[in-house]
Motif scaffolding. Structure first.
Motif, mmCIF file in Angstrom:
data_model
loop_
_atom_site.group_PDB
_atom_site.id
_atom_site.type_symbol
_atom_site.label_atom_id
_atom_site.label_comp_id
_atom_site.label_asym_id
_atom_site.label_seq_id
_atom_site.Cartn_x
_atom_site.Cartn_y
_atom_site.Cartn_z
ATOM 1 N N LYS A 1 0.827 -1.210 0.000
ATOM 2 C CA LYS A 1 0.000 0.000 0.000
ATOM 3 C C LYS A 1 0.860 1.258 0.000
ATOM 4 O O LYS A 1 0.548 2.241 -0.692
ATOM 5 C CB LYS A 1 -0.943 -0.017 1.209
ATOM 6 C CG LYS A 1 -2.021 -1.082 1.120
ATOM 7 C CD LYS A 1 -3.058 -0.959 2.200
ATOM 8 C CE LYS A 1 -2.553 -1.430 3.541
ATOM 9 N NZ LYS A 1 -3.639 -1.511 4.558
ATOM 10 N N LEU A 2 1.950 1.230 0.757
ATOM 11 C CA LEU A 2 2.853 2.376 0.759
ATOM 12 C C LEU A 2 3.473 2.579 -0.618
ATOM 13 O O LEU A 2 3.641 3.727 -1.075
ATOM 14 C CB LEU A 2 3.948 2.171 1.801
ATOM 15 C CG LEU A 2 3.536 2.350 3.260
ATOM 16 C CD1 LEU A 2 4.685 1.927 4.181
ATOM 17 C CD2 LEU A 2 3.130 3.787 3.545
ATOM 18 N N PHE A 3 3.805 1.498 -1.288
ATOM 19 C CA PHE A 3 4.390 1.601 -2.626
ATOM 20 C C PHE A 3 3.398 2.223 -3.612
ATOM 21 O O PHE A 3 3.764 3.099 -4.407
ATOM 22 C CB PHE A 3 4.819 0.220 -3.118
ATOM 23 C CG PHE A 3 5.252 0.202 -4.556
ATOM 24 C CD1 PHE A 3 6.501 0.683 -4.935
ATOM 25 C CD2 PHE A 3 4.401 -0.279 -5.552
ATOM 26 C CE1 PHE A 3 6.899 0.668 -6.264
ATOM 27 C CE2 PHE A 3 4.793 -0.293 -6.879
ATOM 28 C CZ PHE A 3 6.042 0.186 -7.239
ATOM 29 N N TYR B 1 0.785 4.185 -2.952
ATOM 30 C CA TYR B 1 0.563 5.597 -2.640
ATOM 31 C C TYR B 1 1.777 6.433 -3.025
ATOM 32 O O TYR B 1 1.636 7.571 -3.508
ATOM 33 C CB TYR B 1 0.243 5.762 -1.156
ATOM 34 C CG TYR B 1 -1.209 5.529 -0.816
ATOM 35 C CD1 TYR B 1 -1.811 4.296 -1.077
ATOM 36 C CD2 TYR B 1 -1.982 6.521 -0.232
ATOM 37 C CE1 TYR B 1 -3.142 4.081 -0.767
ATOM 38 C CE2 TYR B 1 -3.320 6.311 0.089
ATOM 39 C CZ TYR B 1 -3.890 5.082 -0.184
ATOM 40 O OH TYR B 1 -5.213 4.868 0.111
ATOM 41 N N ALA B 2 2.998 5.893 -2.817
ATOM 42 C CA ALA B 2 4.212 6.621 -3.204
ATOM 43 C C ALA B 2 4.299 6.768 -4.718
ATOM 44 O O ALA B 2 4.732 7.823 -5.224
ATOM 45 C CB ALA B 2 5.442 5.890 -2.673
ATOM 46 N N LEU B 3 3.869 5.747 -5.443
ATOM 47 C CA LEU B 3 3.874 5.826 -6.901
ATOM 48 C C LEU B 3 2.942 6.923 -7.395
ATOM 49 O O LEU B 3 3.300 7.714 -8.286
ATOM 50 C CB LEU B 3 3.474 4.477 -7.497
ATOM 51 C CG LEU B 3 3.360 4.413 -9.023
ATOM 52 C CD1 LEU B 3 4.700 4.730 -9.676
ATOM 53 C CD2 LEU B 3 2.850 3.045 -9.471
ATOM 54 N N PHE B 4 1.752 6.993 -6.813
ATOM 55 C CA PHE B 4 0.829 8.053 -7.201
ATOM 56 C C PHE B 4 1.373 9.420 -6.803
ATOM 57 O O PHE B 4 1.196 10.402 -7.527
ATOM 58 C CB PHE B 4 -0.542 7.822 -6.562
ATOM 59 C CG PHE B 4 -1.453 6.966 -7.390
ATOM 60 C CD1 PHE B 4 -2.261 7.519 -8.362
ATOM 61 C CD2 PHE B 4 -1.484 5.597 -7.207
ATOM 62 C CE1 PHE B 4 -3.095 6.739 -9.138
ATOM 63 C CE2 PHE B 4 -2.318 4.796 -7.962
ATOM 64 C CZ PHE B 4 -3.117 5.368 -8.939
ATOM 65 N N GLY B 5 2.043 9.502 -5.648
ATOM 66 C CA GLY B 5 2.650 10.764 -5.252
ATOM 67 C C GLY B 5 3.685 11.227 -6.256
ATOM 68 O O GLY B 5 3.781 12.426 -6.567
ATOM 69 N N LEU B 6 4.464 10.288 -6.782
ATOM 70 C CA LEU B 6 5.459 10.634 -7.798
ATOM 71 C C LEU B 6 4.791 11.118 -9.080
ATOM 72 O O LEU B 6 5.217 12.107 -9.690
ATOM 73 C CB LEU B 6 6.345 9.423 -8.090
ATOM 74 C CG LEU B 6 7.431 9.613 -9.157
ATOM 75 C CD1 LEU B 6 8.426 10.688 -8.713
ATOM 76 C CD2 LEU B 6 8.141 8.291 -9.427
ATOM 77 N N LEU B 7 3.730 10.436 -9.484
ATOM 78 C CA LEU B 7 3.000 10.856 -10.681
ATOM 79 C C LEU B 7 2.367 12.235 -10.496
ATOM 80 O O LEU B 7 2.219 12.993 -11.452
ATOM 81 C CB LEU B 7 1.916 9.826 -11.033
ATOM 82 C CG LEU B 7 2.426 8.448 -11.470
ATOM 83 C CD1 LEU B 7 1.267 7.474 -11.611
ATOM 84 C CD2 LEU B 7 3.196 8.549 -12.787
ATOM 85 N N PHE B 8 2.002 12.553 -9.265
ATOM 86 C CA PHE B 8 1.437 13.869 -8.982
ATOM 87 C C PHE B 8 2.487 14.967 -9.077
ATOM 88 O O PHE B 8 2.163 16.122 -9.369
ATOM 89 C CB PHE B 8 0.809 13.892 -7.588
ATOM 90 C CG PHE B 8 -0.412 13.035 -7.448
ATOM 91 C CD1 PHE B 8 -1.069 12.525 -8.558
ATOM 92 C CD2 PHE B 8 -0.909 12.722 -6.198
ATOM 93 C CE1 PHE B 8 -2.196 11.731 -8.440
ATOM 94 C CE2 PHE B 8 -2.039 11.937 -6.056
ATOM 95 C CZ PHE B 8 -2.683 11.435 -7.179
ATOM 96 N N LEU B 9 3.735 14.642 -8.809
ATOM 97 C CA LEU B 9 4.787 15.653 -8.777
ATOM 98 C C LEU B 9 5.451 15.882 -10.134
ATOM 99 O O LEU B 9 5.981 16.958 -10.376
ATOM 100 C CB LEU B 9 5.852 15.257 -7.751
ATOM 101 C CG LEU B 9 5.441 15.367 -6.280
ATOM 102 C CD1 LEU B 9 6.532 14.806 -5.378
ATOM 103 C CD2 LEU B 9 5.125 16.806 -5.915
ATOM 104 N N ILE B 10 5.463 14.894 -10.998
ATOM 105 C CA ILE B 10 6.054 15.064 -12.321
ATOM 106 C C ILE B 10 5.102 15.906 -13.175
ATOM 107 O O ILE B 10 3.951 15.522 -13.381
ATOM 108 C CB ILE B 10 6.311 13.709 -12.998
ATOM 109 C CG1 ILE B 10 7.282 12.880 -12.157
ATOM 110 C CG2 ILE B 10 6.865 13.898 -14.395
ATOM 111 C CD1 ILE B 10 7.496 11.469 -12.687
#
Length: 417
Positions: A69-71, A73-82
């Motif tokens: 789950k952390l992975f 959410y972190a993946l979506f966070g990265l997609l949000f920042l790029i």
């Protein structure tokens, strides 16, 4: 030939217009810089606070390993920042939140869930309409009616959101896709929350079990779609509906809500075709009752929910559509609906048209004799907002799919009466 089509497609595109451009940068530092300067409004706090609370609930409730789950959410966070991906993924946050809650719903413990209502919906149906309309429509069935009902309910419903999004992106004004993602996501999110708070059995349950009490250990049913499986020698609908994440989610009908939302956005962009879109909604209404998946009262609430959210989105997010323009690349500026100007009780002056998205400059006006032709055009910013961009927060919400070029006002010549 391709060159001719390209020139024709962009024939009426204003020179140096950047409002239709998309962000192409991969530099995360741009997002971090905007994040540092971000000053949320009350509306932003409510919007992101609500979505984040639902996502936090899903994070805790979904039965998966914490590292997985952390992975995710972190993946979506990265997609949000790029920047290049943020303009799509970050602004689809209401849609992702709805999907996360929907697929988590099947894991809620039965002991903590409300009792399933079996008698309320058919009783309301009889009180309001004098009879059970779903029972009446499903009394006589044949292969032709089955196919006719299957097309909107079993095919169009799942593919239409993507088709509508693509058409709006190309032929609607820039930023229209933002509003569509916002409205579509919130409509489904509120619908799933309602279905979990007020679980209700659909018409197929009454046909199979009468008015006997239901429990969460039961499997769902494809209703009339079982005849499609048999006709086409497949098992898609029987398997899918039997293991649905929200089996007792008759009220409200999200099939009706999705069809209504799609029809409302298409009617907004292409008003001349409104009768066609209304006919599609009526077609889907008939199919849901014929296939015994919803009562008519479910359909009405789904449409009312969509209409309410669409109207809010229209006056707070959507750009004004110019039906004389062909596609998104034809727009040189983006205008928003001015609530104050259209308020009959407003005391604001009404002689200023096309109030711009950004703050107007009330500097000392130049007399008409000194105005040049270039004064009629306000240049667009070259940078496209994609995340936490406060320069457009007063008129454009960063809560949907298509965060392309910043809205640019038309220059307004001062009047001297």
């Amino acid at each position: 030939m391709s060159g001719f089509i390209y020139r024709w497609f962009l024939a009426d595109r204003p020179a140096n217009s950047k409002v239709s451009e998309l962000e192409t940068s991969w530099d995360i530092r741009q997002s971090l810089a905007k994040l540092r300067n971000y000053q949320p409004t009350t509306k932003d706090v409510c919007h992101y606070g609500f979505l984040c609370s639902v996502l936090l609930f899903v994070f805790v409730a979904f039965p998966a390993p914490w590292l997985l789950k952390l992975f995710v959410y972190a993946l979506f966070g990265l997609l949000f920042l790029i920047p290049i991906t943020s303009q799509f993924f970050f602004n689809a946050l209401p849609i992702f939140t709805w999907l996360a809650l929907y697929f988590t719903s099947s894991y809620f413990s039965a002991g903590s869930r409300p009792p399933i209502t079996v008698k309320v919906l058919p009783a309301i149906e009889t009180i309001l309409y004098g009879d059970n309309l779903s029972d009446i429509l499903a009394t006589s069935t044949n292969s032709f009616y089955d196919i006719l009902a299957w097309i909107p309910y079993g095919l169009f419903h799942f593919g239409a959101p993507f088709v509508v999004a693509a058409i709006l992106f190309v032929f609607g004004p820039p930023t229209i896709l933002q509003g569509y993602a916002f409205a579509f996501g919130y409509m489904n999110l509120f619908g799933v929350i309602t279905q979990n708070i007020f679980p209700a059995a659909p018409p197929w349950y009454k046909i199979m079990y009468g008015l006997n009490s239901a429990h969460y250990g039961m499997h769902g049913s494809p209703g009339g779609l079982a005849r499609i499986d048999k006709l086409l020698h497949i098992n898609i609908y029987t398997q899918g509906f039997s293991n649905s994440s929200v089996i007792f989610g008759a009220f409200p009908s999200l099939h009706s809500g999705c069809a209504t939302m799609e029809a409302l956005f298409f009617s907004y962009c292409f008003p001349r075709l409104r009768p066609l879109f209304i006919a599609y909604v009526c077609w889907l209404w008939w199919s849901t009752m014929y296939l015994t998946h919803h009562y008519f009262v479910d359909l009405m609430l789904g449409s009312v929910l969509s209409y309410t959210i669409f109207q809010y989105t229209r006056y707070t997010h959507l750009p004004v559509v110019d039906t004389d323009l062909f596609c998104r690349w034809s727009y040189g500026a983006i205008e928003k609906f001015n609530i104050a100007k259209n308020d009959p009780l407003s005391t604001e002056p009404s002689d200023v048209e096309n109030v711009p998205l950004t703050t107007m400059n009330f500097a000392t006006p130049t007399p008409p004799s000194e105005l040049s032709d270039d004064d009629d055009v306000v240049a667009s910013r070259s940078a496209s907002p994609y995340i936490f961009d406060r320069t457009t927060s007063s008129a454009t919400s960063n809560t949907s799919l298509d965060l392309q070029g910043e809205a640019t006002p038309r220059a307004v010549k001062p009047r001297f009466d």
